[in-house]
Design a protein around this motif. Structure first.
Motif, PDB file in Angstrom:
ATOM      1  N   THR A 146      -3.633  -1.693   5.526  1.00 19.57           N
ATOM      2  CA  THR A 146      -3.152  -1.284   4.203  1.00 19.57           C
ATOM      3  C   THR A 146      -3.638   0.125   3.885  1.00 19.57           C
ATOM      4  OG1 THR A 146      -5.048  -2.222   2.981  1.00 19.57           O
ATOM      5  CG2 THR A 146      -3.160  -3.667   3.365  1.00 19.57           C
ATOM      6  N   TYR A 147      -4.898   0.396   4.218  1.00 20.51           N
ATOM      7  CA  TYR A 147      -5.404   1.750   3.973  1.00 20.51           C
ATOM      8  C   TYR A 147      -4.675   2.770   4.838  1.00 20.51           C
ATOM      9  CZ  TYR A 147      -8.283   5.900   4.216  1.00 20.51           C
ATOM     10  OH  TYR A 147      -8.701   7.207   4.221  1.00 20.51           O
ATOM     11  N   GLU A 148      -4.418   2.421   6.101  1.00 16.89           N
ATOM     12  CA  GLU A 148      -3.690   3.337   6.986  1.00 16.89           C
ATOM     13  C   GLU A 148      -2.320   3.658   6.408  1.00 16.89           C
ATOM     14  OE1 GLU A 148      -4.395   5.023   9.690  1.00 16.89           O
ATOM     15  OE2 GLU A 148      -6.479   4.358   9.701  1.00 16.89           O
ATOM     16  N   SER A 149      -1.652   2.639   5.861  1.00 12.75           N
ATOM     17  CA  SER A 149      -0.329   2.846   5.266  1.00 12.75           C
ATOM     18  C   SER A 149      -0.414   3.778   4.062  1.00 12.75           C
ATOM     19  CB  SER A 149       0.261   1.495   4.846  1.00 12.75           C
ATOM     20  OG  SER A 149       1.498   1.656   4.199  1.00 12.75           O
ATOM     21  N   PHE A 150      -1.406   3.558   3.204  1.00 12.48           N
ATOM     22  CA  PHE A 150      -1.638   4.407   2.032  1.00 12.48           C
ATOM     23  C   PHE A 150      -1.916   5.843   2.475  1.00 12.48           C
ATOM     24  CE2 PHE A 150      -4.347   6.192  -1.303  1.00 12.48           C
ATOM     25  CZ  PHE A 150      -3.716   5.788  -2.475  1.00 12.48           C
ATOM     26  N   LYS A 151      -2.807   5.984   3.429  1.00 10.50           N
ATOM     27  CA  LYS A 151      -3.219   7.298   3.924  1.00 10.50           C
ATOM     28  C   LYS A 151      -2.057   8.053   4.565  1.00 10.50           C
ATOM     29  CE  LYS A 151      -6.400   9.282   7.351  1.00 10.50           C
ATOM     30  NZ  LYS A 151      -7.468   8.962   8.345  1.00 10.50           N
ATOM     31  N   ASN A 152      -1.297   7.364   5.423  1.00 11.01           N
ATOM     32  CA  ASN A 152      -0.199   8.021   6.127  1.00 11.01           C
ATOM     33  C   ASN A 152       0.913   8.451   5.178  1.00 11.01           C
ATOM     34  OD1 ASN A 152      -1.524   7.634   8.561  1.00 11.01           O
ATOM     35  ND2 ASN A 152      -0.448   5.749   9.048  1.00 11.01           N
ATOM     36  N   THR A 153       1.204   7.622   4.180  1.00 11.66           N
ATOM     37  CA  THR A 153       2.241   7.969   3.215  1.00 11.66           C
ATOM     38  C   THR A 153       1.851   9.213   2.422  1.00 11.66           C
ATOM     39  OG1 THR A 153       2.841   5.634   3.010  1.00 11.66           O
ATOM     40  CG2 THR A 153       3.636   7.118   1.295  1.00 11.66           C
ATOM     41  N   LEU A 154       0.593   9.295   2.022  1.00 12.72           N
ATOM     42  CA  LEU A 154       0.119  10.473   1.308  1.00 12.72           C
ATOM     43  C   LEU A 154       0.160  11.706   2.198  1.00 12.72           C
ATOM     44  CD1 LEU A 154      -2.806   8.879  -0.677  1.00 12.72           C
ATOM     45  CD2 LEU A 154      -0.907  10.106  -1.682  1.00 12.72           C
ATOM     46  N   ALA A 155      -0.244  11.549   3.464  1.00 11.32           N
ATOM     47  CA  ALA A 155      -0.261  12.677   4.394  1.00 11.32           C
ATOM     48  C   ALA A 155       1.144  13.241   4.602  1.00 11.32           C
ATOM     49  CB  ALA A 155      -0.866  12.246   5.724  1.00 11.32           C
ATOM     50  N   GLU A 156       2.119  12.345   4.670  1.00 11.00           N
ATOM     51  CA  GLU A 156       3.507  12.783   4.837  1.00 11.00           C
ATOM     52  C   GLU A 156       3.987  13.621   3.659  1.00 11.00           C
ATOM     53  OE1 GLU A 156       5.532   9.115   5.322  1.00 11.00           O
ATOM     54  OE2 GLU A 156       4.760   8.761   7.352  1.00 11.00           O
ATOM     55  N   ASN A 157       3.311  13.491   2.529  1.00 17.57           N
ATOM     56  CA  ASN A 157       3.698  14.233   1.325  1.00 17.57           C
ATOM     57  C   ASN A 157       2.672  15.317   0.961  1.00 17.57           C
ATOM     58  OD1 ASN A 157       6.192  12.775  -0.126  1.00 17.57           O
ATOM     59  ND2 ASN A 157       4.947  11.239   0.949  1.00 17.57           N
ATOM     60  N   GLY A 158       1.815  15.657   1.921  1.00 17.91           N
ATOM     61  CA  GLY A 158       0.923  16.794   1.740  1.00 17.91           C
ATOM     62  C   GLY A 158      -0.388  16.523   1.056  1.00 17.91           C
ATOM     63  N   ALA A 165       0.832  -1.205   0.000  1.00 18.03           N
ATOM     64  CA  ALA A 165       0.000   0.000   0.000  1.00 18.03           C
ATOM     65  C   ALA A 165       0.870   1.260   0.000  1.00 18.03           C
ATOM     66  CB  ALA A 165      -0.926  -0.001   1.210  1.00 18.03           C
ATOM     67  N   LYS A 166       1.985   1.215   0.711  1.00 21.81           N
ATOM     68  CA  LYS A 166       2.900   2.356   0.711  1.00 21.81           C
ATOM     69  C   LYS A 166       3.494   2.570  -0.685  1.00 21.81           C
ATOM     70  CE  LYS A 166       6.973   4.274   2.990  1.00 21.81           C
ATOM     71  NZ  LYS A 166       7.970   4.115   4.084  1.00 21.81           N
ATOM     72  N   GLU A 167       3.859   1.483  -1.364  1.00 25.03           N
ATOM     73  CA  GLU A 167       4.391   1.587  -2.721  1.00 25.03           C
ATOM     74  C   GLU A 167       3.348   2.201  -3.654  1.00 25.03           C
ATOM     75  OE1 GLU A 167       5.593  -2.304  -3.836  1.00 25.03           O
ATOM     76  OE2 GLU A 167       7.268  -2.397  -2.410  1.00 25.03           O
ATOM     77  N   GLU A 168       2.078   1.818  -3.470  1.00 19.63           N
ATOM     78  CA  GLU A 168       1.016   2.391  -4.298  1.00 19.63           C
ATOM     79  C   GLU A 168       0.889   3.887  -4.057  1.00 19.63           C
ATOM     80  OE1 GLU A 168      -1.864  -1.570  -4.621  1.00 19.63           O
ATOM     81  OE2 GLU A 168      -2.425   0.078  -3.293  1.00 19.63           O
ATOM     82  N   ALA A 169       0.960   4.280  -2.786  1.00 20.85           N
ATOM     83  CA  ALA A 169       0.863   5.705  -2.458  1.00 20.85           C
ATOM     84  C   ALA A 169       2.012   6.492  -3.081  1.00 20.85           C
ATOM     85  CB  ALA A 169       0.852   5.885  -0.943  1.00 20.85           C
ATOM     86  N   LEU A 170       3.200   5.934  -3.052  1.00 17.48           N
ATOM     87  CA  LEU A 170       4.358   6.618  -3.641  1.00 17.48           C
ATOM     88  C   LEU A 170       4.197   6.749  -5.153  1.00 17.48           C
ATOM     89  CD1 LEU A 170       7.252   4.974  -1.577  1.00 17.48           C
ATOM     90  CD2 LEU A 170       6.369   7.314  -1.372  1.00 17.48           C
ATOM     91  N   TYR A 171       3.596   5.741  -5.781  1.00 21.73           N
ATOM     92  CA  TYR A 171       3.322   5.819  -7.224  1.00 21.73           C
ATOM     93  C   TYR A 171       2.346   6.961  -7.512  1.00 21.73           C
ATOM     94  CZ  TYR A 171       1.485   4.621 -11.837  1.00 21.73           C
ATOM     95  OH  TYR A 171       1.080   4.674 -13.151  1.00 21.73           O
ATOM     96  N   VAL A 172       1.313   7.080  -6.689  1.00 20.71           N
ATOM     97  CA  VAL A 172       0.338   8.157  -6.851  1.00 20.71           C
ATOM     98  C   VAL A 172       1.019   9.515  -6.699  1.00 20.71           C
ATOM     99  CG1 VAL A 172      -1.682   9.264  -5.816  1.00 20.71           C
ATOM    100  CG2 VAL A 172      -1.643   6.777  -6.131  1.00 20.71           C
ATOM    101  N   ILE A 173       1.831   9.652  -5.662  1.00 23.99           N
ATOM    102  CA  ILE A 173       2.519  10.919  -5.402  1.00 23.99           C
ATOM    103  C   ILE A 173       3.398  11.307  -6.583  1.00 23.99           C
ATOM    104  CG2 ILE A 173       4.282  12.003  -3.935  1.00 23.99           C
ATOM    105  CD1 ILE A 173       3.104  10.172  -1.650  1.00 23.99           C
ATOM    106  N   ASN A 174       4.137  10.356  -7.100  1.00 27.55           N
ATOM    107  CA  ASN A 174       5.020  10.627  -8.231  1.00 27.55           C
ATOM    108  C   ASN A 174       4.230  11.021  -9.481  1.00 27.55           C
ATOM    109  OD1 ASN A 174       7.768  10.492  -9.470  1.00 27.55           O
ATOM    110  ND2 ASN A 174       6.788   8.910 -10.709  1.00 27.55           N
ATOM    111  N   THR A 175       3.076  10.383  -9.681  1.00 27.84           N
ATOM    112  CA  THR A 175       2.245  10.689 -10.854  1.00 27.84           C
ATOM    113  C   THR A 175       1.627  12.076 -10.764  1.00 27.84           C
ATOM    114  OG1 THR A 175       1.726   8.327 -11.069  1.00 27.84           O
ATOM    115  CG2 THR A 175       0.315   9.873 -12.275  1.00 27.84           C
ATOM    116  N   LEU A 176       1.285  12.493  -9.552  1.00 24.45           N
ATOM    117  CA  LEU A 176       0.595  13.768  -9.378  1.00 24.45           C
ATOM    118  C   LEU A 176       1.527  14.980  -9.341  1.00 24.45           C
ATOM    119  CD1 LEU A 176      -2.151  12.855  -6.731  1.00 24.45           C
ATOM    120  CD2 LEU A 176      -2.471  13.338  -9.171  1.00 24.45           C
TER     121      LEU A 176
END
Length: 400
Positions: free
Chosen positions: A323-335, A280-291
């Motif tokens: 998994t959702y918490e991991s996704f959410k927290n990773t995104l939050a750390e990046n704004g 889930a963290k890897e997915e969040a990082l992919y989203v961050i990079n895409t955006l």
């Protein structure tokens, strides 16, 4: 001078043992004082605590001759025996250390999605795969069909589905297995015009929008800009199955560019197959990079809805929530703000999010979802000017 030094050394040799003796004597008296103090701590009768229960020290005690010094929260997220140590001030103003042993248990039965009948076609290989079963803590509860049946012979078979988790909690559901020559699907949803939904749900505290992906094809943005939509949620991408590669939705770049030109709020969603926090963290990082190249106004939505193949994931409800918490927290750390997407059934039975604002999917005229929600996906069968391929989902945003 030498005499003074000698006198100081002699004094220290004499005094140091005396001082140490006094200190040790005081410590001895204090220990005896505690041993002789009146101690009265009566615990509650049953110290078997259900997993993840909100619990304080005071919840474990029915009577005590004093005051708990630190009534702290107890972590109950690990099964088995746990020693709880605390201090309290008794009636004689003596600080008393005390230890209680509790047993954290799982007493929640597995959840099975099964009606009173299950219909399959002749030749079906495995009916266990067709019945969703999950547990709060067990990643892979034991599943079995009890009774005689023949998947190669038409008929009705009266059976029991039995699911057992690693703590011995058991769910038994009687059902009739109907083996037929051919299974016919009668699912047919009437299409509804976007304008009709807009007129019904548009209020001072709502905005009406749509969510889109490649399934809506090449959107005609010259037409859609006059349709009345007030926000859009765009599919960014997903993963191609469990342990699959990342992919960007084929229409994402065009959709986010063109919707941005309409000057309406935009959000994105990611279709997840994560079954661990790391994935889930890897997915969040992919989203961050895409955006990085785009601006969004609404949250990034976590879309996990692989319920028809849930058994293959071998994941507990607890792990899935993490998994959702991991996704959410990773995104939050990046704004970035994030929000969970889910249907009413699974939000209430699996996702522990009733106090969180979510993007609710419930195709009805008036939802009876028991939790909080900010966005409501009310239908998947709308038609709107500018979209000719397939229907489109319509969402209500409660923004105040």
């Amino acid at each position: 001078m030498k005499k003074k030094i000698i006198l100081i050394i002699i004094s220290l040799i004499i005094l140091v043992p005396i001082i140490i003796g006094i200190i040790k004597y005081k410590e001895y008296r204090e220990i005896k004082r505690i041993e002789n103090a009146i101690i009265k701590v009566d615990t509650v009768e049953n110290l078997s605590i259900p997993y993840n229960t909100k619990l304080k020290i005071s919840d474990l005690i029915s009577d005590i001759n004093g005051q708990i010094i630190n009534d702290y929260d107890i972590d109950t997220t690990k099964l088995g025996e746990k020693e709880i140590t605390f201090e309290y001030l008794n009636e004689e103003n003596i600080i008393i250390p005390y230890t209680i042993t509790i047993n954290i248990i799982d007493n929640t039965k597995p959840v099975v999605w099964l009606n009173s009948t299950l219909t399959v076609a002749v030749g079906t290989k495995n009916i266990l795969d067709k019945i969703m079963c999950g547990d709060d803590l067990d990643n892979d509860p034991q599943k079995e069909i009890v009774g005689e049946y023949n998947l190669d012979k038409v008929g009705n078979y009266h059976l029991n589905y039995v699911a057992t988790d690693f703590s011995g909690n058991k769910t038994t559901i009687p059902f009739t297995l109907k083996v037929v020559n051919k299974v016919t699907n009668t699912y047919n949803t009437e299409r509804i015009k976007f304008k009709k939904i807009y007129d019904k749900y548009k209020k001072d505290d709502t905005k009406i929008g749509i969510d889109v992906s490649k399934w809506q094809g090449n959107i005609n943005f010259d037409l859609i800009k006059n349709s009345g939509i007030e926000f859009a949620i765009i599919k960014l991408g997903g993963t191609d199955g469990i342990d699959g590669e990342f992919y960007m939705d084929p229409k994402f770049e065009r959709n986010i560019t063109e919707f941005s030109k309409l000057n309406i709020p935009i959000g994105v969603y990611f279709y997840s197959y994560a079954n661990t926090e790391e994935k889930a963290k890897e997915e969040a990082l992919y989203v961050i990079n895409t955006l990085k190249e785009y601006n969004i106004d609404l949250p990034v939505f976590f879309d996990w809805e692989n319920w028809s193949s849930f058994n293959k994931f071998k994941v507990s409800f607890n792990t899935l929530n993490k998994t959702y918490e991991s996704f959410k927290n990773t995104l939050a750390e990046n704004g970035y703000e994030s929000m969970l997407y889910g249907s009413k059934n699974y939000l209430e039975k699996i996702w522990n999010r009733l106090e969180d604002n979510v993007w609710l999917a419930h195709y009805t005229t008036k939802t009876d979802y028991i939790g909080k929600y900010t966005f409501w996906q009310a239908t998947s069968s709308a038609v709107i000017d500018g979209i000719t391929e397939n229907t489109v989902d319509v969402d209500i945003w409660y923004f105040k």
